[in-house]
Design a protein around this motif. Structure first.
Motif: not given
Length: 75
Positions: A8-16, A23-25, A45-58
């Motif tokens: 459930v948390v992963n689906v919420i993160w994906a939606a965010i 929004f950025l585009l 988008l690169a900054v958001e992607g880096a944040f996504l990698i960090f969240i994915g690792l967590c």
């Protein structure tokens, strides 16, 4: 039970992430009033992607501990 919560948390993160990327585009100006060129959008988008990698690792680390915890309780 924890695995369901993890999904459930992963689906919420994906939606965010998806809504943030959209929004950025589509925005024309950022909060400072600067017109968003293609280069600025891609860098955001690169900054958001880096944040996504960090969240994915967590999330991967959390899943490891959840899986390990469930294996200990089943033995």
């Amino acid at each position: 039970m924890l695995k369901k919560l993890w999904w459930v948390v992963n689906v919420i993160w994906a939606a965010i992430f998806v809504s943030g990327a959209v929004f950025l585009l589509v925005r024309k100006y950022d909060a400072a009033g600067i017109y968003q060129t293609t280069e600025l959008r891609l860098s955001a988008l690169a900054v958001e992607g880096a944040f996504l990698i960090f969240i994915g690792l967590c999330q991967a680390l959390a899943y490891y501990f959840i899986k390990r915890s469930s294996q200990v309780h089943h033995q």
